[in-house]
Design a protein around this motif. Structure first.
Motif, mmCIF file in Angstrom:
data_model
loop_
_atom_site.group_PDB
_atom_site.id
_atom_site.type_symbol
_atom_site.label_atom_id
_atom_site.label_comp_id
_atom_site.label_asym_id
_atom_site.label_seq_id
_atom_site.Cartn_x
_atom_site.Cartn_y
_atom_site.Cartn_z
ATOM 1 N N ASP A 90 3.374 37.891 33.062
ATOM 2 C CA ASP A 90 4.122 38.552 33.971
ATOM 3 C C ASP A 90 5.471 38.633 33.604
ATOM 4 O O ASP A 90 6.206 39.902 33.547
ATOM 5 C CB ASP A 90 3.867 38.361 35.383
ATOM 6 C CG ASP A 90 2.170 38.214 35.678
ATOM 7 O OD1 ASP A 90 1.419 38.765 34.904
ATOM 8 O OD2 ASP A 90 2.041 37.845 36.912
ATOM 9 N N GLU A 106 -2.712 37.505 39.623
ATOM 10 C CA GLU A 106 -1.847 37.708 40.418
ATOM 11 C C GLU A 106 -1.742 36.747 41.690
ATOM 12 O O GLU A 106 -0.747 36.259 42.261
ATOM 13 C CB GLU A 106 -1.804 39.068 41.130
ATOM 14 C CG GLU A 106 -0.540 39.393 42.008
ATOM 15 C CD GLU A 106 1.063 39.449 41.291
ATOM 16 O OE1 GLU A 106 1.921 40.003 41.850
ATOM 17 O OE2 GLU A 106 1.070 39.026 40.156
ATOM 18 N N ILE A 114 3.735 41.603 41.017
ATOM 19 C CA ILE A 114 3.221 42.946 40.456
ATOM 20 C C ILE A 114 2.805 43.824 41.792
ATOM 21 O O ILE A 114 3.068 44.834 42.018
ATOM 22 C CB ILE A 114 1.932 42.920 39.765
ATOM 23 C CG1 ILE A 114 2.284 42.082 38.449
ATOM 24 C CG2 ILE A 114 1.250 44.206 39.281
ATOM 25 C CD1 ILE A 114 1.326 41.688 37.639
#
Length: 205
Positions: free
Chosen positions: A14, A182, A99
């Motif tokens: 990420d 996530e 995100i």
């Protein structure tokens, strides 16, 4: 003049994708920022060894700054060091690789406001786009290894796996698992890719 940005850095996919987006957007990533709790001596985000993070930063040719903190005073320690880095690197923004989790974004924006700089979220997108995001990471040419999994969500033998087409196929079939991890389903370490001047060799670190 392009923005001078500190990037909150976990060493995983990420934050690496966020770096790629920032560079594409003509931002100057002045430094990487990684928190290290004194209770563990390893990174806060992924419980990673400091030596591996240093090797990664060298391969990217970007300075890395370690914020030594404690769990009890994490927010205060982060802000204090960020203010010092703001002066040292003439920062006007800090970027995060989050995100879609609103709580994480709210925390980062509050931190940035307290430091008098802007919070950037170059990867921010809808939760429904996670499979596309994982495909994009691999298509860009980055290489990452799974270093940690949540045992209640993924089997332990996924540790050590390389993110590739087979990985995407298998994780996309798992219900209630975010393909990008996530919610901490899995964590990664990126060891090569377009922005790396050399492959990270972590043996012996």
């Amino acid at each position: 003049m392009s923005q001078r940005v500190a990037l909150s850095w976990s060493g995983g996919k990420d934050s690496c994708m966020a770096l790629h987006k920032l560079v594409e957007g003509d931002k100057k990533v002045a430094c990487l920022v990684t928190t290290v709790p004194q209770e563990t001596g390893r990174t806060f985000a992924h419980d990673e060894e400091i030596g591996k993070m240093k090797a990664q930063a060298e391969a990217l040719d970007i300075p890395i700054e370690f914020i030594h903190c404690s769990y009890d005073t994490y927010n205060e320690d982060f802000l204090k060091h960020l203010l010092d880095l703001k002066t040292k690197y003439e920062l006007n923004a800090i970027a995060f690789g989050d995100i879609y989790l609103e709580g994480h974004r709210e925390w980062g924006e509050k931190l940035a406001t307290a430091a008098g700089i802007q919070a950037l979220y170059p990867l921010w997108m809808e939760e429904s786009m996670m499979l596309d995001a994982l495909n994009q990471f691999i298509k860009l040419g980055y290489k990452a290894e799974v270093i940690k999994v949540r045992g209640d969500m993924l089997p332990q033998d996924w540790v050590g796996r390389i993110l590739d087409k087979r990985f995407i196929e298998e994780i996309s079939k798992k219900a209630d698992i975010c393909p990008m991890g996530e919610s901490g389903e899995y964590h990664t370490f990126v060891f090569d890719g377009p922005l790396f001047k050399e492959r990270v060799n972590t043996k012996g670190l």
